[in-house]
Design a protein around this motif. Structure first.
Motif, PDB file in Angstrom:
ATOM      1  N   VAL A 257       0.845  -1.199   0.000  1.00 52.30           N
ATOM      2  CA  VAL A 257       0.000   0.000   0.000  1.00 52.30           C
ATOM      3  C   VAL A 257       0.882   1.250   0.000  1.00 52.30           C
ATOM      4  O   VAL A 257       1.801   1.366   0.809  1.00 52.30           O
ATOM      5  CB  VAL A 257      -0.926   0.014   1.235  1.00 52.30           C
ATOM      6  CG1 VAL A 257      -1.857   1.221   1.191  1.00 52.30           C
ATOM      7  CG2 VAL A 257      -1.729  -1.279   1.319  1.00 52.30           C
ATOM      8  N   ILE A 266      -2.555   0.608  -4.519  1.00 51.45           N
ATOM      9  CA  ILE A 266      -2.275  -0.732  -3.980  1.00 51.45           C
ATOM     10  C   ILE A 266      -1.669  -1.599  -5.088  1.00 51.45           C
ATOM     11  O   ILE A 266      -2.204  -1.661  -6.197  1.00 51.45           O
ATOM     12  CB  ILE A 266      -3.567  -1.406  -3.456  1.00 51.45           C
ATOM     13  CG1 ILE A 266      -4.206  -0.546  -2.372  1.00 51.45           C
ATOM     14  CG2 ILE A 266      -3.264  -2.800  -2.909  1.00 51.45           C
ATOM     15  CD1 ILE A 266      -5.534  -1.090  -1.867  1.00 51.45           C
ATOM     16  N   THR A 275      -5.535  -1.142  -7.132  1.00 47.02           N
ATOM     17  CA  THR A 275      -6.166  -0.198  -6.218  1.00 47.02           C
ATOM     18  C   THR A 275      -7.702  -0.226  -6.285  1.00 47.02           C
ATOM     19  O   THR A 275      -8.365  -0.307  -5.253  1.00 47.02           O
ATOM     20  CB  THR A 275      -5.677   1.227  -6.553  1.00 47.02           C
ATOM     21  OG1 THR A 275      -4.273   1.181  -6.762  1.00 47.02           O
ATOM     22  CG2 THR A 275      -6.025   2.203  -5.469  1.00 47.02           C
TER      23      THR A 275
END
Ligand code: AMP
Length: 593
Positions: A257, A266, A275
């Motif tokens: 992250v 992400i 993400t």
């Protein structure tokens, strides 16, 4: 630099089998680069337009490339197709036809490297209606200004088939050779690459004369993940590490992250952006008390009503492009954070584990979706064993022991982390499977042009070969080379008749070779067709090649000949013998919660 000159070097690279001379050729090519050219050149050598985590893909289909070649060379598309049937490679066909070019192109100037890269980038970013036409136009423009040899590589690149066999390690060697004449700077270059996963950026910084030893992690640039070594038991682990942290090993999705001024990204273990698939983790990360951070963890889907964690198989379903919001509601994730590499302007990769851990715990304190991984600190094999037993009884995969003093070892498998896993009733016997396809190598394996095998077993009722495993380990370097050589001879353009597969390998091959594989267990997978019920088939988990079965082959109907052979029926029996159909049931309580 002209792209025609780059093409000459690519051709030299293709002619050499030695890695050292390959790096020498690339070093010479770099020496010809003007300022700003090395970076895009590296992306092109890697077969990309940007670092791979950007996810930009040139993606011109064969049909469209045929049209571009036809219009540039002044031949009908049929002629391009028939030449390609003969040559087996559209790049070679482009070269052939441009040599005999039927019409002269007027007013086209030679291609510069930067112009070629800019065009590739434009092609990769085009999407939506009419984009294919624009892509063909851009490729045609490049081909118009190209020498025949250059055309070969332009076409191969656009089809995603450049395959020079030059891996990142060879590029790193080449950079060091260019400046130092040898591999003196290799370790420093590797470290910088591991911290940003962008060899183009590393080369630019290095060649500009900046001090690479001060290169640091940056939010927004994925760090190549640290990997764990394996030891056989608690005694060996304590002997190696002394007092260590023993963390629960969760079997979910690894996430890296990145938080930067409220924006969250992400990355997966393979450093692909994912993400948008995990809105609840994005939301939780955005609320952490930090301006910028990079941390890592393993995410598991959580059943809030029953207060249970779902298995890996169910968690993996969260990795999807569509229906994200519904899935986030039905299978919310909890991220078990286990490391931190950057916080508010400070690179933590060289900070010892214990200090990083304290920083991590402070950062995620009070957060509901992001929690620290469960752990104990111990120097006793007995305590380690007890924790391991508790963890595995509660449905976890095992433990990862961590050296308290070690930095975050990006991109490497080192004894800073040591895993001890439940054997899942590890398959006592090996299986013999049929090779139906193979994959190209990436990274260090690129030079072998071999990355792994797609393997199948026979369904006795239908006679079809149903896939059961993608095998990516267990090969020595020598075996990779000989497997590639052996399989390249039996490639088929299309999926061979009688093979039932959802996966599409880089190359299909005529099913005639049998190999012996070991695996940890038989599990359910939506990717494989063996014993398929509805959408799900059986698959081997952590398959690795044990040996080639020279004594076995497959007859024309796909049946295995030889002493012993596996069929789908046998796979089903084995999986049932392992228990609960061999399917891991991890939807149990997780320690600490
Ligand atoms: P393996 O894939 O068997 O080599 O094990 C390493 C993987 O375990 C990592 O890539 C993580 O995805 C996962 N993992 C689960 N829990 C932890 C943990 N506490 N620390 C580090 N890795 C973990």
């Amino acid at each position: 630099m002209r792209f025609s000159e780059v093409a000459e070097y690519f051709s030299k690279v293709e002619e050499t089998a030695s890695r050292l001379s390959m790096s020498g050729i690339i070093a010479e090519l770099f020496s010809k680069c003007c300022k700003g050219e090395a970076r895009p050149l590296i992306y092109i050598i890697e077969g990309n337009v940007a670092p791979s985590h950007e996810g930009l893909d040139v993606g011109i289909g064969e049909r469209f490339a045929i049209r571009a070649i036809a219009s540039t060379a002044g031949y009908p598309e049929k002629k391009v197709e028939s030449d390609c049937k003969k040559s087996g490679d559209l790049g070679t066909t482009a070269e052939n036809l441009l040599l005999k070019k039927a019409q002269l192109s007027l007013g086209s100037s030679p291609n510069e490297l930067l112009k070629v890269h800019a065009a590739f980038l434009k092609i990769a970013k085009l999407s939506g209606q009419g984009s294919q036409e624009s892509k063909i136009r851009l490729l045609s423009e490049l081909l118009n200004g190209a020498t025949p040899l250059e055309a070969k590589y332009l076409v191969r690149f656009c089809l995603g088939k450049l395959r020079l066999g030059v891996g990142d390690p060879s590029i790193i060697d080449a950079l060091s050779m260019l400046k130092k004449g040898g591999k003196e700077d290799k370790a420093m270059l590797e470290r910088a690459f591991n911290l940003c996963s962008d060899l183009g950026e590393v080369a630019e910084v290095y060649l500009s004369g900046s001090d690479l030893s001060r290169f640091s992690a940056q939010p927004g640039k994925p760090i190549r993940p640290a990997l764990a070594e394996r030891l056989a038991n608690a005694d060996e682990i304590i002997e190696k590490l002394g007092k260590c942290a023993v963390e629960a090993k969760y079997d979910g999705l690894r996430m890296q992250v990145h938080l930067k001024d409220g924006e969250v990204e992400i990355y997966s273990r393979k450093l692909e952006k994912m993400t948008h698939m995990f809105p609840e983790i994005v939301e939780a990360a955005a609320f952490l008390p930090a301006k910028s951070a990079v941390f890592e963890g393993e995410a598991l889907a959580y059943n809030a009503r029953e207060k249970k964690y779902y298995s890996f198989q169910q968690t993996i379903q969260r990795k999807r492009k569509y229906g994200v919001e519904e899935m986030a509601k039905d299978f919310p994730l909890r991220l078990f954070a286990f490391d931190i590499m950057y916080l508010d302007g400070k690179d933590l990769t060289l900070t010892p584990y214990l200090e990083r851990r304290k920083t991590l715990e402070k950062l995620v304190k009070g957060n509901k979706a992001i929690v620290p991984s469960d752990l104990i600190y111990t120097d006793s094999p007995k305590k380690l064993n007890e924790y391991f037993e508790r963890a595995t009884n509660e449905g976890l995969e095992g433990i990862i022991a961590k050296d308290l003093e070690q930095p975050y070892v990006a991109g490497a498998r080192k004894f800073a982390w040591i895993k001890l896993k439940k054997s899942y009733g590890e398959m006592a016997d090996t299986l013999d499977v049929v090779v139906v396809g193979y994959y190209l190598g990436k990274g260090a394996r690129e030079e072998f042009k071999f990355g792994g095998l797609l393997a199948a077993v026979q369904n006795e009722e239908t006679g079809e070969l149903e896939t059961v495993a993608k095998i990516g380990s267990g090969f020595t370097e020598g075996e990779m080379g000989s497997l590639e050589e052996m399989l390249a001879k039996i490639r088929t353009k299309e999926k061979p008749k009688g093979v039932n597969s959802k996966l599409v390998p880089d190359f299909w091959v005529t099913p005639q070779h049998v190999i012996t594989v070991a695996a940890d267990e038989i599990t359910l997978s939506p990717m494989h067709t063996c014993g398929m019920m509805g959408e799900t088939g059986y698959a081997l988990r952590f398959p690795r090649m044990v040996s080639m079965r020279e004594d076995k082959g497959v007859d024309r109907e796909g049946r295995m000949r030889g002493r012993r052979s596996q069929t789908r029926a046998q796979i089903l029996i084995v999986s049932q013998a392992i228990g609960s159909n061999g399917i891991q049931t991890a939807d149990k309580k997780i320690p600490g919660f």
